[in-house]
Design a protein around this motif. Structure first.
Motif, PDB file in Angstrom:
ATOM      1  N   ARG A 157       0.846  -1.190   0.000  1.00 29.84           N
ATOM      2  CA  ARG A 157       0.000   0.000   0.000  1.00 29.84           C
ATOM      3  C   ARG A 157       0.877   1.233   0.000  1.00 29.84           C
ATOM      4  NH1 ARG A 157      -3.763   2.640   4.708  1.00 29.84           N
ATOM      5  NH2 ARG A 157      -5.519   3.346   3.425  1.00 29.84           N
ATOM      6  N   LEU A 158       0.773   2.019  -1.040  1.00 24.70           N
ATOM      7  CA  LEU A 158       1.506   3.268  -1.123  1.00 24.70           C
ATOM      8  C   LEU A 158       0.648   4.407  -0.586  1.00 24.70           C
ATOM      9  CD1 LEU A 158       3.048   2.981  -4.710  1.00 24.70           C
ATOM     10  CD2 LEU A 158       3.905   2.060  -2.553  1.00 24.70           C
ATOM     11  N   SER A 159       1.316   5.370   0.025  1.00 24.16           N
ATOM     12  CA  SER A 159       0.650   6.572   0.507  1.00 24.16           C
ATOM     13  C   SER A 159       1.366   7.798  -0.045  1.00 24.16           C
ATOM     14  CB  SER A 159       0.668   6.631   2.040  1.00 24.16           C
ATOM     15  OG  SER A 159      -0.008   5.532   2.604  1.00 24.16           O
ATOM     16  N   CYS A 160       0.610   8.860  -0.207  1.00 25.75           N
ATOM     17  CA  CYS A 160       1.193  10.123  -0.651  1.00 25.75           C
ATOM     18  C   CYS A 160       0.528  11.233   0.140  1.00 25.75           C
ATOM     19  CB  CYS A 160       0.991  10.317  -2.141  1.00 25.75           C
ATOM     20  SG  CYS A 160       1.591  11.902  -2.770  1.00 25.75           S
ATOM     21  N   ALA A 161       1.314  11.901   0.983  1.00 26.07           N
ATOM     22  CA  ALA A 161       0.804  12.977   1.813  1.00 26.07           C
ATOM     23  C   ALA A 161       1.116  14.321   1.174  1.00 26.07           C
ATOM     24  CB  ALA A 161       1.423  12.895   3.199  1.00 26.07           C
ATOM     25  N   ALA A 162       0.110  15.172   1.099  1.00 26.94           N
ATOM     26  CA  ALA A 162       0.269  16.501   0.510  1.00 26.94           C
ATOM     27  C   ALA A 162       0.334  17.554   1.595  1.00 26.94           C
ATOM     28  CB  ALA A 162      -0.894  16.788  -0.434  1.00 26.94           C
ATOM     29  N   SER A 163       1.127  18.576   1.352  1.00 25.46           N
ATOM     30  CA  SER A 163       1.199  19.706   2.271  1.00 25.46           C
ATOM     31  C   SER A 163       1.360  20.986   1.465  1.00 25.46           C
ATOM     32  CB  SER A 163       2.367  19.542   3.249  1.00 25.46           C
ATOM     33  OG  SER A 163       3.594  19.467   2.550  1.00 25.46           O
ATOM     34  N   TYR A 199      -7.977   3.717 -14.287  1.00 27.05           N
ATOM     35  CA  TYR A 199      -6.800   2.870 -14.148  1.00 27.05           C
ATOM     36  C   TYR A 199      -6.217   2.507 -15.503  1.00 27.05           C
ATOM     37  CZ  TYR A 199      -8.645   2.104  -9.446  1.00 27.05           C
ATOM     38  OH  TYR A 199      -9.115   2.278  -8.164  1.00 27.05           O
ATOM     39  N   ALA A 200      -4.930   2.278 -15.511  1.00 25.88           N
ATOM     40  CA  ALA A 200      -4.300   1.667 -16.677  1.00 25.88           C
ATOM     41  C   ALA A 200      -4.801   0.235 -16.807  1.00 25.88           C
ATOM     42  CB  ALA A 200      -2.783   1.685 -16.522  1.00 25.88           C
ATOM     43  N   ASP A 201      -4.920  -0.237 -18.031  1.00 25.99           N
ATOM     44  CA  ASP A 201      -5.425  -1.594 -18.253  1.00 25.99           C
ATOM     45  C   ASP A 201      -4.573  -2.632 -17.532  1.00 25.99           C
ATOM     46  OD1 ASP A 201      -6.492  -1.091 -21.725  1.00 25.99           O
ATOM     47  OD2 ASP A 201      -7.494  -0.666 -19.813  1.00 25.99           O
ATOM     48  N   SER A 202      -3.285  -2.375 -17.424  1.00 25.47           N
ATOM     49  CA  SER A 202      -2.366  -3.351 -16.844  1.00 25.47           C
ATOM     50  C   SER A 202      -2.575  -3.565 -15.348  1.00 25.47           C
ATOM     51  CB  SER A 202      -0.920  -2.931 -17.104  1.00 25.47           C
ATOM     52  OG  SER A 202      -0.677  -1.649 -16.556  1.00 25.47           O
ATOM     53  N   VAL A 203      -3.290  -2.652 -14.678  1.00 23.27           N
ATOM     54  CA  VAL A 203      -3.469  -2.781 -13.229  1.00 23.27           C
ATOM     55  C   VAL A 203      -4.928  -2.926 -12.823  1.00 23.27           C
ATOM     56  CG1 VAL A 203      -1.371  -1.420 -12.884  1.00 23.27           C
ATOM     57  CG2 VAL A 203      -3.619  -0.322 -12.682  1.00 23.27           C
ATOM     58  N   LYS A 204      -5.840  -2.837 -13.774  1.00 22.32           N
ATOM     59  CA  LYS A 204      -7.263  -2.948 -13.452  1.00 22.32           C
ATOM     60  C   LYS A 204      -7.562  -4.274 -12.763  1.00 22.32           C
ATOM     61  CE  LYS A 204      -9.374   0.038 -16.965  1.00 22.32           C
ATOM     62  NZ  LYS A 204     -10.137   0.075 -18.240  1.00 22.32           N
ATOM     63  N   GLY A 205      -8.344  -4.175 -11.691  1.00 24.83           N
ATOM     64  CA  GLY A 205      -8.709  -5.370 -10.947  1.00 24.83           C
ATOM     65  C   GLY A 205      -7.685  -5.768  -9.895  1.00 24.83           C
ATOM     66  N   ARG A 206      -6.496  -5.161  -9.928  1.00 26.67           N
ATOM     67  CA  ARG A 206      -5.444  -5.476  -8.949  1.00 26.67           C
ATOM     68  C   ARG A 206      -5.114  -4.290  -8.055  1.00 26.67           C
ATOM     69  NH1 ARG A 206      -0.434  -6.632 -10.616  1.00 26.67           N
ATOM     70  NH2 ARG A 206      -0.539  -5.359 -12.507  1.00 26.67           N
ATOM     71  N   PHE A 207      -5.168  -3.089  -8.607  1.00 29.08           N
ATOM     72  CA  PHE A 207      -4.819  -1.882  -7.859  1.00 29.08           C
ATOM     73  C   PHE A 207      -6.079  -1.076  -7.561  1.00 29.08           C
ATOM     74  CE2 PHE A 207      -0.180  -1.204  -9.529  1.00 29.08           C
ATOM     75  CZ  PHE A 207       0.113  -2.517  -9.211  1.00 29.08           C
ATOM     76  N   THR A 208      -6.064  -0.390  -6.422  1.00 28.01           N
ATOM     77  CA  THR A 208      -7.168   0.491  -6.056  1.00 28.01           C
ATOM     78  C   THR A 208      -6.613   1.811  -5.547  1.00 28.01           C
ATOM     79  OG1 THR A 208      -8.553  -1.405  -5.432  1.00 28.01           O
ATOM     80  CG2 THR A 208      -9.229   0.768  -4.640  1.00 28.01           C
ATOM     81  N   ILE A 209      -7.064   2.908  -6.148  1.00 25.21           N
ATOM     82  CA  ILE A 209      -6.668   4.230  -5.691  1.00 25.21           C
ATOM     83  C   ILE A 209      -7.790   4.812  -4.843  1.00 25.21           C
ATOM     84  CG2 ILE A 209      -7.544   5.402  -7.769  1.00 25.21           C
ATOM     85  CD1 ILE A 209      -5.126   7.330  -7.513  1.00 25.21           C
ATOM     86  N   ASN A 235      -5.391  14.783   3.754  1.00 27.82           N
ATOM     87  CA  ASN A 235      -4.523  15.230   2.662  1.00 27.82           C
ATOM     88  C   ASN A 235      -3.637  14.099   2.142  1.00 27.82           C
ATOM     89  OD1 ASN A 235      -5.360  17.835   2.161  1.00 27.82           O
ATOM     90  ND2 ASN A 235      -3.694  18.816   3.279  1.00 27.82           N
ATOM     91  N   THR A 236      -4.225  12.935   2.004  1.00 30.91           N
ATOM     92  CA  THR A 236      -3.458  11.756   1.623  1.00 30.91           C
ATOM     93  C   THR A 236      -4.190  10.966   0.539  1.00 30.91           C
ATOM     94  OG1 THR A 236      -2.508  11.602   3.845  1.00 30.91           O
ATOM     95  CG2 THR A 236      -2.336   9.648   2.462  1.00 30.91           C
ATOM     96  N   VAL A 237      -3.413  10.464  -0.420  1.00 29.09           N
ATOM     97  CA  VAL A 237      -3.934   9.570  -1.445  1.00 29.09           C
ATOM     98  C   VAL A 237      -3.203   8.237  -1.307  1.00 29.09           C
ATOM     99  CG1 VAL A 237      -2.308  10.403  -3.196  1.00 29.09           C
ATOM    100  CG2 VAL A 237      -4.445   9.320  -3.909  1.00 29.09           C
ATOM    101  N   TYR A 238      -3.916   7.171  -1.611  1.00 35.86           N
ATOM    102  CA  TYR A 238      -3.385   5.822  -1.420  1.00 35.86           C
ATOM    103  C   TYR A 238      -3.433   5.027  -2.723  1.00 35.86           C
ATOM    104  CZ  TYR A 238      -4.579   7.139   3.376  1.00 35.86           C
ATOM    105  OH  TYR A 238      -4.697   7.800   4.574  1.00 35.86           O
ATOM    106  N   LEU A 239      -2.558   4.049  -2.809  1.00 38.02           N
ATOM    107  CA  LEU A 239      -2.620   3.079  -3.896  1.00 38.02           C
ATOM    108  C   LEU A 239      -2.441   1.696  -3.281  1.00 38.02           C
ATOM    109  CD1 LEU A 239      -2.897   2.768  -7.002  1.00 38.02           C
ATOM    110  CD2 LEU A 239      -0.392   2.583  -7.065  1.00 38.02           C
TER     111      LEU A 239
END
Length: 123
Positions: free
Chosen positions: A18-24, A59-69, A76-80
Motif C-alpha cells: 500500500r503506497l501513501s502520498c501525503a500533501a502539504s 486505471y491503466a489496463d495493466s493494473v485494473k482489478g489489482r490496484f485500487t486508488i 490530505n493523503t492519497v493511497y494506492l
C-alpha cells in the motif's frame, strides 16, 4: 505543494503493498491525484487517478482489478493499494497532483510530483 510518497518496498509475486502520498502546502481537495510509475529505461506511465471529490477513478489496463486508488481529503493523503503484484510492476512509483480537476491526470499536465518510492516485485 509538497508531495511525500511512502510505502514502497520489496515483495514476492502475488503479494501486496500500500503506497501513501501525503500533501502539504495546499488542500489536496484542490487537485485530482494520480499515481505514475517508471521502470528502468522506460518512460513514466500512468497507473491510476482519482478525482478531487474521490467519486471518479480510472486505471491503466495493466493494473485494473489489482490496484485500487483512494483518497482522504481530511488527511490530505492519497493511497494506492496494490494486490496480486507481478514482476512487471517493479518500478519507481510517483504521486502527482493536477489542478485542472477534469477527473483525468495526464503526465504532461501534472502540476506537482512526489519524490518517488521504489517497488520491487521479485522472488
Amino acid at each position: 505543494v509538497q508531495l511525500q510518497a511512502s510505502g514502497g518496498g520489496s515483495v514476492q509475486p502475488g503479494g501486496s503493498l500500500r503506497l501513501s502520498c501525503a500533501a502539504s502546502g495546499r488542500p489536496m481537495s484542490n487537485f485530482d491525484m494520480g499515481w505514475f510509475r517508471q521502470a528502468p529505461g522506460k518512460e513514466r506511465q500512468f497507473v491510476a487517478a482519482v478525482s478531487w471529490t474521490g467519486i471518479s477513478t480510472n486505471y491503466a489496463d495493466s493494473v485494473k482489478g489489482r490496484f485500487t486508488i483512494s483518497r482522504d481529503n481530511a488527511k490530505n493523503t492519497v493511497y494506492l493499494q496494490m494486490n496480486s503484484l507481478k514482476s512487471e510492476d517493479t518500478a519507481v512509483y510517483y504521486c502527482a497532483a493536477d489542478s485542472r480537476r477534469s477527473g483525468m491526470v495526464v503526465v504532461s499536465q501534472v502540476d506537482y510530483w512526489g519524490q518517488g518510492t521504489l517497488v520491487t516485485v521479485s522472488s
